[in-house]
Structure formats: C-alpha cells, structure tokens
Design a protein around this motif. Sequence first.
Motif, PDB file in Angstrom:
ATOM      1  N   LYS A  43      -9.231   9.917  -7.760  1.00  0.00           N
ATOM      2  CA  LYS A  43      -8.256  10.899  -7.285  1.00  0.00           C
ATOM      3  C   LYS A  43      -6.897  10.675  -7.944  1.00  0.00           C
ATOM      4  CE  LYS A  43      -6.424  14.094  -4.735  1.00  0.00           C
ATOM      5  NZ  LYS A  43      -6.437  15.450  -5.227  1.00  0.00           N
ATOM      6  N   GLY A  44      -6.512   9.417  -8.134  1.00  0.00           N
ATOM      7  CA  GLY A  44      -5.263   9.129  -8.824  1.00  0.00           C
ATOM      8  C   GLY A  44      -5.289   9.613 -10.266  1.00  0.00           C
ATOM      9  N   LEU A  45      -6.412   9.413 -10.938  1.00  0.00           N
ATOM     10  CA  LEU A  45      -6.552   9.914 -12.314  1.00  0.00           C
ATOM     11  C   LEU A  45      -6.464  11.435 -12.336  1.00  0.00           C
ATOM     12  CD1 LEU A  45      -9.437   7.655 -13.676  1.00  0.00           C
ATOM     13  CD2 LEU A  45      -6.989   7.455 -14.144  1.00  0.00           C
ATOM     14  N   TYR A  46      -7.089  12.070 -11.356  1.00  0.00           N
ATOM     15  CA  TYR A  46      -7.048  13.533 -11.263  1.00  0.00           C
ATOM     16  C   TYR A  46      -5.612  14.009 -11.028  1.00  0.00           C
ATOM     17  CZ  TYR A  46      -7.791  18.246  -9.555  1.00  0.00           C
ATOM     18  OH  TYR A  46      -7.740  19.601  -9.377  1.00  0.00           O
ATOM     19  N   ASN A  47      -4.889  13.341 -10.136  1.00  0.00           N
ATOM     20  CA  ASN A  47      -3.498  13.723  -9.848  1.00  0.00           C
ATOM     21  C   ASN A  47      -2.636  13.666 -11.102  1.00  0.00           C
ATOM     22  OD1 ASN A  47      -4.185  13.982  -7.163  1.00  0.00           O
ATOM     23  ND2 ASN A  47      -3.185  12.104  -6.510  1.00  0.00           N
ATOM     24  N   LEU A  48      -2.926  12.705 -11.975  1.00  0.00           N
ATOM     25  CA  LEU A  48      -2.123  12.521 -13.185  1.00  0.00           C
ATOM     26  C   LEU A  48      -2.677  13.282 -14.393  1.00  0.00           C
ATOM     27  CD1 LEU A  48      -1.409   8.713 -12.828  1.00  0.00           C
ATOM     28  CD2 LEU A  48       0.109  10.616 -12.272  1.00  0.00           C
ATOM     29  N   LYS A  49      -3.796  13.990 -14.188  1.00  0.00           N
ATOM     30  CA  LYS A  49      -4.432  14.767 -15.265  1.00  0.00           C
ATOM     31  C   LYS A  49      -4.831  13.877 -16.452  1.00  0.00           C
ATOM     32  CE  LYS A  49      -3.419  18.628 -13.103  1.00  0.00           C
ATOM     33  NZ  LYS A  49      -3.805  18.512 -11.733  1.00  0.00           N
ATOM     34  N   ILE A  50      -5.440  12.728 -16.137  1.00  0.00           N
ATOM     35  CA  ILE A  50      -5.898  11.797 -17.162  1.00  0.00           C
ATOM     36  C   ILE A  50      -7.330  12.136 -17.552  1.00  0.00           C
ATOM     37  CG2 ILE A  50      -6.409   9.362 -17.628  1.00  0.00           C
ATOM     38  CD1 ILE A  50      -4.011   8.669 -15.884  1.00  0.00           C
ATOM     39  N   ILE A  51      -7.628  12.093 -18.838  1.00  0.00           N
ATOM     40  CA  ILE A  51      -8.913  12.541 -19.372  1.00  0.00           C
ATOM     41  C   ILE A  51     -10.083  11.731 -18.828  1.00  0.00           C
ATOM     42  CG2 ILE A  51     -10.252  12.772 -21.499  1.00  0.00           C
ATOM     43  CD1 ILE A  51      -7.618  13.437 -22.904  1.00  0.00           C
ATOM     44  N   ASP A  52      -9.904  10.451 -18.546  1.00  0.00           N
ATOM     45  CA  ASP A  52     -10.983   9.601 -18.034  1.00  0.00           C
ATOM     46  C   ASP A  52     -11.476  10.021 -16.655  1.00  0.00           C
ATOM     47  OD1 ASP A  52     -10.928   8.054 -20.277  1.00  0.00           O
ATOM     48  OD2 ASP A  52      -9.733   6.452 -19.379  1.00  0.00           O
ATOM     49  N   TYR A  53     -10.831  10.996 -16.076  1.00  0.00           N
ATOM     50  CA  TYR A  53     -11.172  11.443 -14.725  1.00  0.00           C
ATOM     51  C   TYR A  53     -12.655  11.774 -14.569  1.00  0.00           C
ATOM     52  CZ  TYR A  53     -11.859  15.119 -11.271  1.00  0.00           C
ATOM     53  OH  TYR A  53     -12.363  15.888 -10.272  1.00  0.00           O
ATOM     54  N   LEU A  54     -13.213  12.537 -15.493  1.00  0.00           N
ATOM     55  CA  LEU A  54     -14.612  12.961 -15.352  1.00  0.00           C
ATOM     56  C   LEU A  54     -15.588  11.796 -15.430  1.00  0.00           C
ATOM     57  CD1 LEU A  54     -14.606  16.297 -17.368  1.00  0.00           C
ATOM     58  CD2 LEU A  54     -14.762  15.985 -14.900  1.00  0.00           C
ATOM     59  N   GLU A  55     -15.314  10.834 -16.289  1.00  0.00           N
ATOM     60  CA  GLU A  55     -16.182   9.654 -16.393  1.00  0.00           C
ATOM     61  C   GLU A  55     -16.150   8.835 -15.097  1.00  0.00           C
ATOM     62  OE1 GLU A  55     -16.255   5.554 -18.900  1.00  0.00           O
ATOM     63  OE2 GLU A  55     -15.695   7.370 -19.980  1.00  0.00           O
ATOM     64  N   LYS A  56     -14.969   8.646 -14.552  1.00  0.00           N
ATOM     65  CA  LYS A  56     -14.826   7.892 -13.300  1.00  0.00           C
ATOM     66  C   LYS A  56     -15.391   8.673 -12.121  1.00  0.00           C
ATOM     67  CE  LYS A  56     -12.916   4.503 -15.340  1.00  0.00           C
ATOM     68  NZ  LYS A  56     -13.617   3.263 -15.545  1.00  0.00           N
ATOM     69  N   LEU A  57     -15.329   9.997 -12.188  1.00  0.00           N
ATOM     70  CA  LEU A  57     -15.904  10.822 -11.129  1.00  0.00           C
ATOM     71  C   LEU A  57     -17.416  10.633 -11.056  1.00  0.00           C
ATOM     72  CD1 LEU A  57     -15.520  12.964  -8.942  1.00  0.00           C
ATOM     73  CD2 LEU A  57     -15.761  14.696 -10.730  1.00  0.00           C
ATOM     74  N   LYS A  58     -18.061  10.501 -12.196  1.00  0.00           N
ATOM     75  CA  LYS A  58     -19.507  10.262 -12.210  1.00  0.00           C
ATOM     76  C   LYS A  58     -19.843   8.942 -11.535  1.00  0.00           C
ATOM     77  CE  LYS A  58     -20.217  12.882 -16.426  1.00  0.00           C
ATOM     78  NZ  LYS A  58     -20.555  12.815 -17.857  1.00  0.00           N
ATOM     79  N   LEU A  59     -19.058   7.903 -11.805  1.00  0.00           N
ATOM     80  CA  LEU A  59     -19.285   6.609 -11.169  1.00  0.00           C
ATOM     81  C   LEU A  59     -19.068   6.699  -9.660  1.00  0.00           C
ATOM     82  CD1 LEU A  59     -19.807   3.562 -11.252  1.00  0.00           C
ATOM     83  CD2 LEU A  59     -17.371   3.263 -11.679  1.00  0.00           C
ATOM     84  N   ALA A  60     -18.009   7.360  -9.245  1.00  0.00           N
ATOM     85  CA  ALA A  60     -17.740   7.514  -7.821  1.00  0.00           C
ATOM     86  C   ALA A  60     -18.845   8.297  -7.133  1.00  0.00           C
ATOM     87  CB  ALA A  60     -16.380   8.211  -7.611  1.00  0.00           C
ATOM     88  N   ALA A  61     -19.401   9.282  -7.811  1.00  0.00           N
ATOM     89  CA  ALA A  61     -20.504  10.069  -7.232  1.00  0.00           C
ATOM     90  C   ALA A  61     -21.757   9.232  -7.052  1.00  0.00           C
ATOM     91  CB  ALA A  61     -20.794  11.277  -8.117  1.00  0.00           C
ATOM     92  N   VAL A  62     -22.024   8.336  -7.973  1.00  0.00           N
ATOM     93  CA  VAL A  62     -23.192   7.472  -7.864  1.00  0.00           C
ATOM     94  C   VAL A  62     -23.045   6.537  -6.663  1.00  0.00           C
ATOM     95  CG1 VAL A  62     -24.403   5.537  -8.961  1.00  0.00           C
ATOM     96  CG2 VAL A  62     -23.832   7.568 -10.290  1.00  0.00           C
ATOM     97  N   LEU A  63     -21.836   6.072  -6.406  1.00  0.00           N
ATOM     98  CA  LEU A  63     -21.614   5.131  -5.311  1.00  0.00           C
ATOM     99  C   LEU A  63     -21.516   5.820  -3.940  1.00  0.00           C
ATOM    100  CD1 LEU A  63     -18.994   2.810  -6.998  1.00  0.00           C
ATOM    101  CD2 LEU A  63     -21.406   2.333  -6.594  1.00  0.00           C
ATOM    102  N   GLU A  64     -21.351   7.128  -3.935  1.00  0.00           N
ATOM    103  CA  GLU A  64     -21.233   7.873  -2.669  1.00  0.00           C
ATOM    104  C   GLU A  64     -22.551   7.781  -1.899  1.00  0.00           C
ATOM    105  OE1 GLU A  64     -20.154   9.799   0.500  1.00  0.00           O
ATOM    106  OE2 GLU A  64     -18.708   9.365  -1.075  1.00  0.00           O
ATOM    107  N   GLU A  65     -22.471   7.360  -0.669  1.00  0.00           N
ATOM    108  CA  GLU A  65     -23.685   7.188   0.130  1.00  0.00           C
ATOM    109  C   GLU A  65     -24.125   8.467   0.829  1.00  0.00           C
ATOM    110  OE1 GLU A  65     -21.678   5.246   4.048  1.00  0.00           O
ATOM    111  OE2 GLU A  65     -21.899   3.977   2.291  1.00  0.00           O
ATOM    112  N   ARG A  66     -23.243   9.462   0.930  1.00  0.00           N
ATOM    113  CA  ARG A  66     -23.591  10.707   1.615  1.00  0.00           C
ATOM    114  C   ARG A  66     -23.723  11.847   0.599  1.00  0.00           C
ATOM    115  NH1 ARG A  66     -18.590  11.266   4.967  1.00  0.00           N
ATOM    116  NH2 ARG A  66     -17.829  10.138   3.179  1.00  0.00           N
TER     117      ARG A  66
END
Length: 67
Positions: A43-66
């Motif tokens: 979310k911090g990367l998204y707020n700052l419009k950093i390009i790595d956002y999509l790569e980190k979003l994939k990792l966060a989605a994998v760790l999401e339990e719901r």
Amino acid sequence: MTRTDIISYIENPRMIAENEVSGLSGLAERYPFSQKIQVLYTKGLYNLKIIDYLEKLKLAAVLEERR
C-alpha cells in the motif's frame, strides 16, 4: 518503527509516506511471511506510485489467507 505505528497504518493506510515505506521495507525483509506487513508495504508503494507495486502485490496476494 513501533507497534503503535503499524497499528495506525492498519487503521489508516493512506498515512503511509515515503519515510515509512523504507521502514516497512525493512520489516518486510525481516518478516517475509507476515501478511499484514506485506500488505502495508505494498500500500505504501501504491501511495507513492512506485513501479515495484505490482510485483509486491503478487507476493501479498499469495500470503493472503482469505482468497
């Protein structure tokens, strides 16, 4: 970064600014399987419009339990 800071970011993720993203990055590296920290970092990367956002979003989605 303190526990109170993390709780405040969970309550209001729009508060995450550039200097907090570097702290969250360190926490994300230290605790790679912490879903909350990964989401806050993303979310911090998204707020700052950093390009790595999509790569980190994939990792966060994998760790999401719901999915």
